[in-house]
Design a protein around this motif. Structure first.
Motif, PDB file in Angstrom:
ATOM      1  N   LEU A 188       0.597  -0.907   0.158  1.00  0.00           N
ATOM      2  CA  LEU A 188       0.060  -0.125  -0.097  1.00  0.00           C
ATOM      3  C   LEU A 188       1.057   1.399   0.015  1.00  0.00           C
ATOM      4  CD1 LEU A 188      -2.906  -0.960   2.513  1.00  0.00           C
ATOM      5  CD2 LEU A 188      -3.465   0.200   0.163  1.00  0.00           C
ATOM      6  N   LEU A 189       1.886   1.060   1.257  1.00  0.00           N
ATOM      7  CA  LEU A 189       3.008   2.711   0.696  1.00  0.00           C
ATOM      8  C   LEU A 189       3.518   2.833  -0.190  1.00  0.00           C
ATOM      9  CD1 LEU A 189       4.464   2.026   4.550  1.00  0.00           C
ATOM     10  CD2 LEU A 189       3.359   3.861   3.568  1.00  0.00           C
ATOM     11  N   GLU A 190       3.694   1.695  -1.361  1.00  0.00           N
ATOM     12  CA  GLU A 190       4.217   1.234  -2.253  1.00  0.00           C
ATOM     13  C   GLU A 190       2.706   1.746  -3.525  1.00  0.00           C
ATOM     14  OE1 GLU A 190       5.890  -1.704  -2.854  1.00  0.00           O
ATOM     15  OE2 GLU A 190       7.914  -2.065  -1.290  1.00  0.00           O
ATOM     16  N   ALA A 191       2.305   1.731  -3.270  1.00  0.00           N
ATOM     17  CA  ALA A 191       1.207   2.287  -4.219  1.00  0.00           C
ATOM     18  C   ALA A 191       0.935   3.508  -4.556  1.00  0.00           C
ATOM     19  CB  ALA A 191       0.486   0.987  -4.165  1.00  0.00           C
ATOM     20  N   VAL A 192       1.145   4.312  -3.339  1.00  0.00           N
ATOM     21  CA  VAL A 192       1.240   5.861  -3.203  1.00  0.00           C
ATOM     22  C   VAL A 192       2.112   6.171  -4.470  1.00  0.00           C
ATOM     23  CG1 VAL A 192       0.902   7.704  -2.085  1.00  0.00           C
ATOM     24  CG2 VAL A 192       0.356   5.969  -0.688  1.00  0.00           C
ATOM     25  N   PRO A 193       0.983   6.743  -5.193  1.00  0.00           N
ATOM     26  CA  PRO A 193       1.955   7.458  -6.472  1.00  0.00           C
ATOM     27  C   PRO A 193       2.528   9.049  -5.817  1.00  0.00           C
ATOM     28  CG  PRO A 193      -0.780   7.938  -6.399  1.00  0.00           C
ATOM     29  CD  PRO A 193      -0.851   6.959  -5.137  1.00  0.00           C
ATOM     30  N   PRO A 194       3.472   9.450  -6.801  1.00  0.00           N
ATOM     31  CA  PRO A 194       4.097  10.914  -6.507  1.00  0.00           C
ATOM     32  C   PRO A 194       3.448  11.820  -6.543  1.00  0.00           C
ATOM     33  CG  PRO A 194       5.122   9.627  -8.088  1.00  0.00           C
ATOM     34  CD  PRO A 194       4.398   8.520  -7.934  1.00  0.00           C
ATOM     35  N   ILE A 195       2.931  12.233  -5.526  1.00  0.00           N
ATOM     36  CA  ILE A 195       1.425  13.513  -5.626  1.00  0.00           C
ATOM     37  C   ILE A 195       2.361  14.529  -5.695  1.00  0.00           C
ATOM     38  CG2 ILE A 195      -0.261  14.212  -3.489  1.00  0.00           C
ATOM     39  CD1 ILE A 195      -0.111  11.974  -2.808  1.00  0.00           C
ATOM     40  N   ARG A 196       2.581  16.029  -6.948  1.00  0.00           N
ATOM     41  CA  ARG A 196       3.186  16.646  -6.569  1.00  0.00           C
ATOM     42  C   ARG A 196       1.899  17.684  -7.060  1.00  0.00           C
ATOM     43  NH1 ARG A 196       4.346  12.920 -10.980  1.00  0.00           N
ATOM     44  NH2 ARG A 196       7.148  13.118 -11.243  1.00  0.00           N
ATOM     45  N   GLY A 197       1.718  19.108  -6.823  1.00  0.00           N
ATOM     46  CA  GLY A 197       1.277  20.196  -7.031  1.00  0.00           C
ATOM     47  C   GLY A 197       1.664  21.266  -6.040  1.00  0.00           C
TER      48      GLY A 197
ATOM     49  N   GLY B 260       8.749  21.414  -5.263  1.00  0.00           N
ATOM     50  CA  GLY B 260       9.104  20.832  -4.564  1.00  0.00           C
ATOM     51  C   GLY B 260       9.271  19.304  -4.883  1.00  0.00           C
ATOM     52  N   ARG B 261      10.256  18.843  -4.326  1.00  0.00           N
ATOM     53  CA  ARG B 261       9.395  16.897  -4.672  1.00  0.00           C
ATOM     54  C   ARG B 261       8.413  16.542  -4.050  1.00  0.00           C
ATOM     55  NH1 ARG B 261      15.169  13.744  -2.123  1.00  0.00           N
ATOM     56  NH2 ARG B 261      16.819  15.092  -3.606  1.00  0.00           N
ATOM     57  N   PRO B 262       8.389  15.534  -5.404  1.00  0.00           N
ATOM     58  CA  PRO B 262       6.858  15.219  -5.027  1.00  0.00           C
ATOM     59  C   PRO B 262       6.867  14.224  -3.429  1.00  0.00           C
ATOM     60  CG  PRO B 262       7.106  13.780  -6.736  1.00  0.00           C
ATOM     61  CD  PRO B 262       8.246  15.190  -6.767  1.00  0.00           C
TER      62      PRO B 262
END
Length: 269
Positions: free
Chosen positions: A162-171, A174-176
């Motif tokens: 589940l932790l690995e499935a969280v996508p890089p969240i931008r917005g 800085g780093r997602p």
């Protein structure tokens, strides 16, 4: 086509992600291709009502159930739903509507009436065929990722996936963001091995201990994941699993998560 099934704001976010329509070999004869928005309306109708694909009222929806299923299959294989979910999460973060420091995880059993992939004997349903939805949410209950396993898989086995499935969240500059600082879970996740693995990833585990008296206070934070499961299971097609193909069922779960994210954007306006 019923406009309430695919509102403009949903269509504006989905349309750029859809793969291009295949070119027709000849212009005539033959029927014209059903518009993508009408096909999405068919998918949304089945997702909300839970009716069989063959029972979709094509006159009201603008698309037959078979065409809607085929378009769902093509869009799922093209990876449309995880990209839609990630885009909406980025919008939420841009609007300061995500609380990514504290996240909660849990699992929920559903019956799998037709069998298929990722199905197993459910220990809470007299060993009937079932599946499990595994969910991670932020502190407000916004779904960040969802996975599917057989009904006989232990919840804790999906903690790291589940932790690995969280996508890089931008917005934001800085780093997602792609992982929380703290994870809350119930007694089903009480294994020191997984606590160590979380610490190694820089995530603080806040997991209830088996055998300890109730009243730890963790429920004041992690109740939001139970509420999000209630939101997900309002979509009748995923309350009980009918799809034999696991990838299509996961695609429907991701579409439902995207709709929940879109509702949160609306509520903030």
């Amino acid at each position: 086509m019923r406009a309430d099934l695919v509102p403009d704001d949903l269509w504006e976010r989905v349309a750029p992600l859809l793969p291009p329509a295949p070119e027709r070999r000849q212009r005539y004869p033959g029927r014209l291709r059903v518009p993508d928005r009408a096909a999405l309306a068919g998918v949304m109708y089945v997702l909300r009502t839970g009716v069989a694909w063959r029972d979709v009222p094509s006159e009201a929806v603008g698309c037959s159930g078979v065409t809607a299923w085929r378009r769902l299959r093509d869009w799922t294989e093209a990876g449309v739903w995880p990209r839609l979910h990630a885009a909406l999460l980025s919008e939420l973060r841009r609007a300061s509507l995500l609380g990514l420091d504290d996240c909660s995880v849990d699992g929920s059993h559903v019956r799998a009436l037709k069998g298929g992939d990722q199905v197993g004997p459910s220990p809470v349903d007299r060993a009937r065929p079932g599946s499990k939805h595994h969910l991670i949410v932020d502190r407000y209950g916004t779904p960040l990722a969802v996975t599917l396993t057989g009904g006989n898989r232990h919840d804790v086995t999906q903690l790291l996936p589940l932790l690995e499935a969280v996508p890089p969240i931008r917005g934001l500059p800085g780093r997602p963001r792609h992982k929380p600082r703290r994870v809350y879970a119930d007694r089903g996740y009480d294994f020191d091995k997984y606590r160590r693995l979380l610490w190694k990833r820089g995530v603080k585990p806040l997991i209830a201990r088996r055998g300890a008296a109730h009243g730890s206070g963790l429920g004041k934070v992690r109740w939001v994941v139970e509420r999000t499961f209630a939101w997900l299971h309002q979509f009748k097609l995923i309350r009980v699993r009918y799809e034999r193909r696991a990838d299509l069922h996961v695609g429907l779960l991701q579409l439902a998560c995207s709709i929940i994210c879109l509702r949160r954007l609306h509520a903030s306006r």
